[in-house]
Design an enzyme around this catalytic site. Structure first.
Site, PDB file in Angstrom:
ATOM      1  N   GLY A 109       0.793  -1.222   0.000  1.00  0.00           N
ATOM      2  CA  GLY A 109       0.000   0.000   0.000  1.00  0.00           C
ATOM      3  C   GLY A 109       0.818   1.262   0.000  1.00  0.00           C
ATOM      4  O   GLY A 109       0.272   2.353   0.187  1.00  0.00           O
ATOM      5  N   GLU A 117      -5.559  -3.891  -4.295  1.00  0.00           N
ATOM      6  CA  GLU A 117      -4.564  -4.957  -4.240  1.00  0.00           C
ATOM      7  C   GLU A 117      -5.056  -6.125  -3.393  1.00  0.00           C
ATOM      8  O   GLU A 117      -4.856  -7.287  -3.744  1.00  0.00           O
ATOM      9  CB  GLU A 117      -3.256  -4.406  -3.673  1.00  0.00           C
ATOM     10  CG  GLU A 117      -2.515  -3.491  -4.637  1.00  0.00           C
ATOM     11  CD  GLU A 117      -1.333  -2.782  -4.019  1.00  0.00           C
ATOM     12  OE1 GLU A 117      -0.515  -2.251  -4.783  1.00  0.00           O
ATOM     13  OE2 GLU A 117      -1.235  -2.748  -2.768  1.00  0.00           O
TER      14      GLU A 117
END
Length: 242
Positions: A109, A117
């Site tokens: 991140g 993701e």
């Protein structure tokens, strides 16, 4: 000795080549493609196999506008997880990571794409991580910040709850932009660190239980196969313990 940039390219090429050789990358596959400086060389190598005809009918789901743009330039077809062709599941997902511990727990991140993701990674039959050697660490939580994507209106109560878990929280600021980073989903990012190493699995559960948290950049519930490039040019492969 390879630089960090060279390591990223080496691991991307090596991992994709090995996945093709092993049949984990195959024609007709549904593949999740990640975001960042290591994931983009993966997209480029995958495109090489598509262009030479080794792989055909590849269907990609991407985790950011950045990766979508790269796929568009390289001629890789992009779909939504909701598309009937994808039907909410992927054969394989491949991405980079910000930190990887010995148990194959991850921090992801750094590029603010953690929500997409995680959706991609946790809905894939196989999850692959590619990284340079700087990403391999003994423990996580005290070095690279753990990103937490939050609803804007919930910032103060979320910070209070995270602080009760021992986190030091910093609202991520934009670069060449006044104010905080806004994610592709319209949310903000809190970057969190701890004075001592954390239990990643427990912390992922605890943080996701906080009202106002959209997602946390701890990836512990779907252990990946990891490829790590080293400065000497070697590529190490790690698998999570059974």
């Amino acid at each position: 000795m390879l630089s960090q940039t060279e390591q990223k390219k080496r691991v991307a090429i090596t991992a994709v080549d090995m996945l093709v050789e092993r049949g984990l990358f195959f024609s007709g596959m549904k593949v999740g493609l990640g975001t960042g400086s290591t994931a983009l060389p993966v997209v480029e190598r995958l495109a090489d196999y598509i262009h030479d005809g080794t792989l055909t009918d590849v269907k990609a789901v991407v985790t950011s506008f950045q990766t979508a743009d790269a796929c568009d330039e390289l001629g890789i077809a992009v779909y939504s997880m909701n598309d009937r062709t994808i039907a909410g599941t992927l054969d394989i997902a491949i991405d980079g990571a910000d930190e990887i511990d010995r148990e194959c727990n991850l921090i992801k991140g750094g590029g603010a794409a953690l929500l997409r993701e995680k959706i991609v990674a946790y809905n894939a039959c196989q999850f692959i991580i590619v990284a340079d050697e700087s990403k391999a660490v003994a423990t996580i939580g005290t070095g690279f910040p753990v990103p937490v994507e939050i609803i804007v209106e919930a910032r103060v109560p979320v910070v209070r709850a995270l602080s009760s878990l021992g986190a030091l929280c910093v609202l991520r600021a934009g670069i060449k932009k006044c104010g905080p980073v806004i994610t592709d989903n319209g949310n903000q990012i809190l970057d969190c660190t701890w004075e001592s190493p954390i239990d990643p699995e427990k912390m992922e559960r605890d943080i996701t239980a906080i009202a106002g948290v959209v997602e946390v950049g701890l990836f512990t519930r779907c252990k990946p196969r990891v490829f790590i490039a080293h400065a000497d040019g070697s590529v190490e492969e790690r698998q999570p313990r059974a």
